[in-house]
Every structure is written in C-alpha cells, then in structure tokens.
Design a protein around this motif. Structure first.
Motif, PDB file in Angstrom:
ATOM      1  N   GLN A  47      74.606   8.438  32.714  1.00  0.00           N
ATOM      2  CA  GLN A  47      76.021   9.022  32.032  1.00  0.00           C
ATOM      3  C   GLN A  47      77.043   9.315  32.991  1.00  0.00           C
ATOM      4  O   GLN A  47      78.185   8.969  32.709  1.00  0.00           O
ATOM      5  CB  GLN A  47      75.705  10.412  31.197  1.00  0.00           C
ATOM      6  N   TYR A  48      76.365   9.569  34.351  1.00  0.00           N
ATOM      7  CA  TYR A  48      77.365  10.067  35.441  1.00  0.00           C
ATOM      8  C   TYR A  48      77.071   9.212  36.457  1.00  0.00           C
ATOM      9  O   TYR A  48      77.511   9.420  37.937  1.00  0.00           O
ATOM     10  CB  TYR A  48      77.047  11.280  35.803  1.00  0.00           C
ATOM     11  N   VAL A  49      76.843   7.680  36.412  1.00  0.00           N
ATOM     12  CA  VAL A  49      76.636   6.884  37.377  1.00  0.00           C
ATOM     13  C   VAL A  49      78.084   6.788  38.198  1.00  0.00           C
ATOM     14  O   VAL A  49      78.082   6.444  39.349  1.00  0.00           O
ATOM     15  CB  VAL A  49      76.072   5.673  36.872  1.00  0.00           C
ATOM     16  N   TYR A  50      79.208   6.460  37.304  1.00  0.00           N
ATOM     17  CA  TYR A  50      80.344   6.239  38.028  1.00  0.00           C
ATOM     18  C   TYR A  50      81.110   7.365  39.068  1.00  0.00           C
ATOM     19  O   TYR A  50      81.550   7.109  40.235  1.00  0.00           O
ATOM     20  CB  TYR A  50      81.571   5.894  37.189  1.00  0.00           C
ATOM     21  N   LEU A  51      80.751   8.507  38.527  1.00  0.00           N
ATOM     22  CA  LEU A  51      81.013   9.837  39.254  1.00  0.00           C
ATOM     23  C   LEU A  51      80.245   9.796  40.333  1.00  0.00           C
ATOM     24  O   LEU A  51      80.598  10.278  41.531  1.00  0.00           O
ATOM     25  CB  LEU A  51      80.833  10.964  38.334  1.00  0.00           C
ATOM     26  N   PHE A  52      78.827   9.667  40.283  1.00  0.00           N
ATOM     27  CA  PHE A  52      77.838   9.495  41.488  1.00  0.00           C
ATOM     28  C   PHE A  52      78.274   8.714  42.402  1.00  0.00           C
ATOM     29  O   PHE A  52      78.271   9.142  43.710  1.00  0.00           O
ATOM     30  CB  PHE A  52      76.414   9.414  40.898  1.00  0.00           C
TER      31      PHE A  52
ATOM     32  N   ALA B  98      81.559   7.601  42.997  1.00  0.00           N
ATOM     33  CA  ALA B  98      82.695   8.095  43.608  1.00  0.00           C
ATOM     34  C   ALA B  98      82.285   9.396  44.468  1.00  0.00           C
ATOM     35  O   ALA B  98      83.118   9.317  45.620  1.00  0.00           O
ATOM     36  CB  ALA B  98      83.411   8.670  42.387  1.00  0.00           C
ATOM     37  N   ALA B  99      81.275   9.932  44.299  1.00  0.00           N
ATOM     38  CA  ALA B  99      81.070  10.880  45.251  1.00  0.00           C
ATOM     39  C   ALA B  99      80.409  10.405  46.529  1.00  0.00           C
ATOM     40  O   ALA B  99      80.816  11.045  47.682  1.00  0.00           O
ATOM     41  CB  ALA B  99      79.770  11.919  44.696  1.00  0.00           C
ATOM     42  N   GLY B 100      79.727   9.625  46.481  1.00  0.00           N
ATOM     43  CA  GLY B 100      79.205   8.658  47.544  1.00  0.00           C
ATOM     44  C   GLY B 100      80.312   8.125  48.474  1.00  0.00           C
ATOM     45  O   GLY B 100      80.407   8.308  49.707  1.00  0.00           O
ATOM     46  N   LEU B 101      81.277   7.620  47.582  1.00  0.00           N
ATOM     47  CA  LEU B 101      82.501   7.125  48.679  1.00  0.00           C
ATOM     48  C   LEU B 101      83.323   8.095  49.263  1.00  0.00           C
ATOM     49  O   LEU B 101      83.874   7.929  50.331  1.00  0.00           O
ATOM     50  CB  LEU B 101      83.352   6.316  47.454  1.00  0.00           C
ATOM     51  N   ILE B 102      83.596   9.285  48.723  1.00  0.00           N
ATOM     52  CA  ILE B 102      84.201  10.582  49.142  1.00  0.00           C
ATOM     53  C   ILE B 102      83.207  10.965  50.431  1.00  0.00           C
ATOM     54  O   ILE B 102      84.002  11.282  51.368  1.00  0.00           O
ATOM     55  CB  ILE B 102      84.156  11.622  47.984  1.00  0.00           C
ATOM     56  N   LEU B 103      82.109  11.004  50.243  1.00  0.00           N
ATOM     57  CA  LEU B 103      81.413  11.594  51.481  1.00  0.00           C
ATOM     58  C   LEU B 103      81.392  10.287  52.680  1.00  0.00           C
ATOM     59  O   LEU B 103      81.385  10.963  53.946  1.00  0.00           O
ATOM     60  CB  LEU B 103      79.864  11.622  50.861  1.00  0.00           C
ATOM     61  N   LEU B 104      81.296   9.093  52.327  1.00  0.00           N
ATOM     62  CA  LEU B 104      81.632   8.114  53.059  1.00  0.00           C
ATOM     63  C   LEU B 104      82.917   8.212  54.048  1.00  0.00           C
ATOM     64  O   LEU B 104      82.966   8.140  55.067  1.00  0.00           O
ATOM     65  CB  LEU B 104      81.394   6.694  52.576  1.00  0.00           C
TER      66      LEU B 104
ATOM     67  N   ASN C 131      61.328  17.143  35.327  1.00  0.00           N
ATOM     68  CA  ASN C 131      62.495  17.531  35.620  1.00  0.00           C
ATOM     69  C   ASN C 131      63.247  16.394  36.587  1.00  0.00           C
ATOM     70  O   ASN C 131      64.341  16.141  36.702  1.00  0.00           O
ATOM     71  CB  ASN C 131      62.410  18.749  36.787  1.00  0.00           C
ATOM     72  N   THR C 132      62.556  15.757  37.374  1.00  0.00           N
ATOM     73  CA  THR C 132      63.159  14.575  38.054  1.00  0.00           C
ATOM     74  C   THR C 132      63.616  13.699  37.191  1.00  0.00           C
ATOM     75  O   THR C 132      64.602  13.062  37.342  1.00  0.00           O
ATOM     76  CB  THR C 132      62.069  14.062  39.189  1.00  0.00           C
ATOM     77  N   ARG C 133      62.681  13.130  36.213  1.00  0.00           N
ATOM     78  CA  ARG C 133      63.119  11.895  35.253  1.00  0.00           C
ATOM     79  C   ARG C 133      64.425  12.499  34.595  1.00  0.00           C
ATOM     80  O   ARG C 133      65.207  11.514  34.244  1.00  0.00           O
ATOM     81  CB  ARG C 133      62.080  11.777  34.675  1.00  0.00           C
ATOM     82  N   ALA C 134      64.394  13.669  33.993  1.00  0.00           N
ATOM     83  CA  ALA C 134      65.479  13.896  33.164  1.00  0.00           C
ATOM     84  C   ALA C 134      66.772  14.056  33.952  1.00  0.00           C
ATOM     85  O   ALA C 134      68.022  13.648  33.651  1.00  0.00           O
ATOM     86  CB  ALA C 134      65.345  15.517  32.606  1.00  0.00           C
ATOM     87  N   LEU C 135      66.735  14.550  35.295  1.00  0.00           N
ATOM     88  CA  LEU C 135      67.974  14.417  36.269  1.00  0.00           C
ATOM     89  C   LEU C 135      68.365  13.155  36.565  1.00  0.00           C
ATOM     90  O   LEU C 135      69.633  12.735  36.650  1.00  0.00           O
ATOM     91  CB  LEU C 135      67.660  15.110  37.289  1.00  0.00           C
ATOM     92  N   GLY C 136      67.289  12.331  36.929  1.00  0.00           N
ATOM     93  CA  GLY C 136      67.724  10.791  37.077  1.00  0.00           C
ATOM     94  C   GLY C 136      68.401  10.124  36.053  1.00  0.00           C
ATOM     95  O   GLY C 136      69.118   9.341  36.253  1.00  0.00           O
ATOM     96  N   ARG C 137      67.805  10.481  34.862  1.00  0.00           N
ATOM     97  CA  ARG C 137      68.450   9.513  33.543  1.00  0.00           C
ATOM     98  C   ARG C 137      69.755   9.971  33.168  1.00  0.00           C
ATOM     99  O   ARG C 137      70.616   9.208  33.073  1.00  0.00           O
ATOM    100  CB  ARG C 137      67.449   9.977  32.358  1.00  0.00           C
TER     101      ARG C 137
END
Length: 205
Positions: free
Chosen positions: A147-152, A154-160, A136-142
């Motif tokens: 595929q969603y690294v840029y959105l990830f 962007a979410a970090g910048l929004i939280l910052l 489960n962890t590997r599938a989520l991390g992959r």
C-alpha cells in the motif's frame, strides 16, 4: 493493566523530557545523548503497544547507528557554535511561524475529538480476526511494500539526497593531503615506476 498504564506514563514523560532537552541543551554532545534516551523510551512505548519488531528496529537502527553516527560527527567536526548562534534572531520569525502552525494543527486534532467523538471509536475499533494469525513483521511488510511502496521508495530517495548533501557539505579539499586518484593508478605504465641503471663493474649506484 495498572502496571502497563504506569509504565506508559513513565516512558512517555521521560521521552517528552528527553526530547525537550535535545533542543534545550547547549552542548551538542549532551543533545545527542538525550536523543538516544528519547529513542529508548519510544522503543519501550512500542513494546507496550505490542509492536516488538518496530521497537527493535528503532533501537538497532536509530540508537545503534544514526545516533552514534551523530555523536561521532558532532565530536569530530570543528564547529564554531558562537558563529552559528549569531544568526539565531534572523531565523526566529520563521521558526515562530512554524511553531504556531504546529500548535494550531495540534489544536485542530484536539478539537476534532470534541466535534466528532465517533472518530475516536472508529480509530480504536478492534482489528479484524485474521490479524491475530499474522506476525508483526509480516503485517508491517505487507502494508509497507504494497500500500505504501511508493512512499517508501520516496523516503529512500530523500535519505539518499540527504546523504549526498552531507558528504558534499563536509568534504574539504586540502592541498597538503595526498589523495588517491584511481585514474592515475589505472593509467600507470611500467616506465613510470621502473628505471634502468647501467651500473659498471666495481661501481655502486
């Protein structure tokens, strides 16, 4: 199968009721406690779906950190809720418009099940065979970091930005409180802290 269905309906009903009480409670401390209850039930729903990692992350991060932080902030801040409720009618049209848009979107989702019933079967199609060999962890991390690294990010910048905004809004400068100034400490010289006294024999300070 029947037990899992009964557990799903129980956890879902409690989560919906807790989410409603978050916005319906007049006491902000009670709202945070209902929010924690909603998080726990959402984690239980993830466990029923087989996503144990997401359930544990939800409990550890949101219940163990975010919700408790909200609780301490609400209890420590001196907020005048009477003054906050005075501008409720001013923002009521905007809130009603957003609520109407949300209801229309939910209605469109429900209508799509009637208009395009094949979409349900496509969404519920079985996963590929190799997915059973991936944890489960590997599938989520992959998926998250490819595929969603840029959105990830962007979410970090929004939280910052949200964290910086919260610090700026709650930071209060009081003249009667002595604050630490690093520049003054670094620029301090020996003459500023040491004073020589010429004491004669037999005399005190």
């Amino acid at each position: 199968m029947i037990v899992s269905a009964i557990a799903f309906y129980i956890f879902a009903a409690i989560a919906i009721a807790a989410g409603f009480m978050v916005i319906a409670s007049r006491n902000p401390v009670h709202s945070v406690l209902f929010l924690i209850l909603a998080f726990f039930n959402a984690a239980a729903l993830f466990v029923l779906m087989g996503a144990e990692f997401i359930a544990l992350i939800l409990v550890i991060v949101y219940v163990g950190a975010v919700a408790v932080l909200f609780l301490f902030v609400v209890m420590m801040l001196d907020i005048d809720f009477t003054q906050l409720r005075q501008g409720f009618l001013q923002y009521l049209p905007v809130g009603a418009l957003l609520g109407l848009i949300l209801v229309l979107e939910l209605g469109m989702v429900g209508a799509s099940w009637v208009i395009a019933p094949d979409a349900i079967h496509a969404a519920a199609s079985p996963a590929p065979a190799f997915i059973d060999q991936v944890t489960n962890t590997r599938a989520l991390g992959r998926i998250l970091y490819t595929q969603y690294v840029y959105l990830f990010q962007a979410a970090g910048l929004i939280l910052l930005v949200a964290m910086i905004g919260a610090i700026v809004l709650t930071l209060r400068h009081r003249p009667d409180i002595k604050r630490q100034v690093i520049a003054h400490q670094v620029g301090r010289r020996r003459d500023d802290g040491v004073e020589y006294k010429d004491v004669k024999p037999g005399q005190g300070l």
